[in-house]
Design a protein around this motif. Sequence first.
Motif: not given
Length: 703
Positions: A374, A378, A383, A431, A473, A481, A485-486, A489-490
């Motif tokens: 991560a 990211l 994190a 975010y 994070v 964001y 990226w999102k 992340f998910q």
Amino acid sequence: RRRLTEMEALHRAGQALLSARLDPEATYTAVHHAVTATMPCEAFAIVLEGEEEYRGVYLYDKGGRVPPRSIPKGQGLSGRVISTGQSVHIRDYSPESDIPAVHVGDPEPVRSILAVPIRQGERTIGMLTAQSYRPDAYDESHRIFLETLATQFAAILENTHLYEQTRARLREVETLYRSAQALSSLMTPQEIGRRLVDIMADHLEWHHVVIRRYNPSDETFDILAYHLPEETIEEQSAEILHHLRDAVPDSRSGLAGRAVREQRSLRVPDVTREAGYVPTFPGIRSGMYVPIRRGKDILGVISVESTRPNAFDEEDERLLNALAHHAAIALENARLYEKTQQQVRRLSMLHTIDSTITSSMDLRLTLNVILEQAIKGLEVDAACVLLYDPAAQTLHFAAGSGFKSDILKDVRLHLGEGYAGRVALERQPLYIAALSRDTGSLARAQRAAGERFVAYAAAPLIAKGEVKGVLEVFRRSPLEYNDEWKQFFQTLAQQAAIAIDSAQLFTSLQRSNIELTIAYDTTIESLVKALELRDKETEGHTKNVAELTIRLARAMGFEEEQLIHVRRGALLHDLGKIAVPDAILHKPGPLTEEEWEIMRRHPQYVYEFLSSIAYLRPALEIPYCHHEKWDGSGYPRGLKGEEIPLAARIFAVADVWDALTSDRPYRKAWPKEKALEYIRQQAGKHFDPQVVEIFLEVIKGRQ
């Protein structure tokens, strides 16, 4: 043991799915094998949702594959499971059911049905179903197993889809990158136009292409470059070029003008049906019209037309858009290439996480790998993972990386408390671009600890509809964001949720297995105590002989897992005497021949009592065979030599030794030297000589 078998099947399935992830057929087969190895499954199906219909991609019935087939959306078992996202368990199908009779391949309807949804996040994308022609073939543990397998399968499908998308994109962008290098070295619009035409000729089949430059001041077009049909003679070129210029002079004309006005590419399967189309050549049927843009500024438009209807597909359109973009800004190509490289790196990270999840049930190790990936993927500085305790309804710190202090290690948050508590309660990611402007406890704590975080994001960890925790994070500089990226992340949050759920399930199964084993052994010991209460003469004998037998077996190289069965067998060796009448068992004088005949049946009795109990079956060698003798004169079957199981041969020596060296109502215990001499004499007669040799060494060491 069944649950351990299921976990082993899941582990093997995870490994097989991981190795087969680029081969859909191998992936489907791996899932099928995992199911058939764990539960009854005469019929099996994998159904995936398409845009307009369901597709039975893998069908199996009564020992053979069935050809894939389409299934109307919303109908039958598939429609029920996919539309509701809920598992269906039918113990015994009847015609009165609201689901039509299920036929995978055979005309005979199945009786037992277990179908679970394949989910990716909140979306149901398909169904796994195991079916049997026997009623009541499945129970709750089968459902849990199939749902867990479906979760693994969904993750592999998602990652495979991402991988294939990225590979195609990478091939495309690698080509475009080489092209962009050539374009970036050209200094005039005309050179760029001509070079762009040459590049397009290598990748597209057309009738002709025209590249127009757009003048925003008066909304007119100039022709930068073109490519005419091969049969066009030189004398016609000027006339054709004049026609092309007049046909579409500005952004108010033709489909090229429409692409500029709407600032989007147009892929037209049949131009003759488009009201705004201006004919260029006779017989033109399809075309693509792509604006050349730099940000919001339109620099020009590329028109590609063909005499074939529907000549261009999505890949062609994407390629042309990319080429148009490169023609506008060579630097943009470098950005796209780096973006694709980032996608490849992220996919590699997901692969690393997949490998860890499927190869280890150590939750801390898996979480550390996820956090490491991560931070890299990211591009953040720190994190952590907070795990949810449903009993206390709190989140607590489980793992972290990149922090300068211990500000989160003692954190305890209730649902709704703080950022993480809010994320867990609302089940939505959060975010925050500027923690410096925030007055919450987290912002104050991290500033006090000198962390100096600027940006923060958190996502709920959800598996099978349950919150497992929160992934957080942090970054010490501003962070954009964007959608990609999102999404990554998910995806990481989904992987972490799967890892936590798998580890918790494994821990639960381990605990249940230990408790079950303890219960089994306690039951055995209770039976032994009950027998000793009945036969006072042998009180304590069973425990002593079991301990010595285990010591001898270990000395002869038995594995620890084998010793479990040896111990159980030693404890149960005289259980068959329960069936011997008290008058015989407690008779003070010698037994008659008829009474001896009954007494000698006790090994057969214990075998009959226990052979139907699966977990005790490996332990029956001792109870059934401990009265057999090396020379074949024993009972109940008169086995000889190595026909007698080794565990029983070992026990025979320990049994006689303990009997001889223990006091009995009818005699005192023998001196140890006398008992040892007796056992030496019986080597090759009553006892296995090799076992006697080991026994003497063990006794010597013991003394």
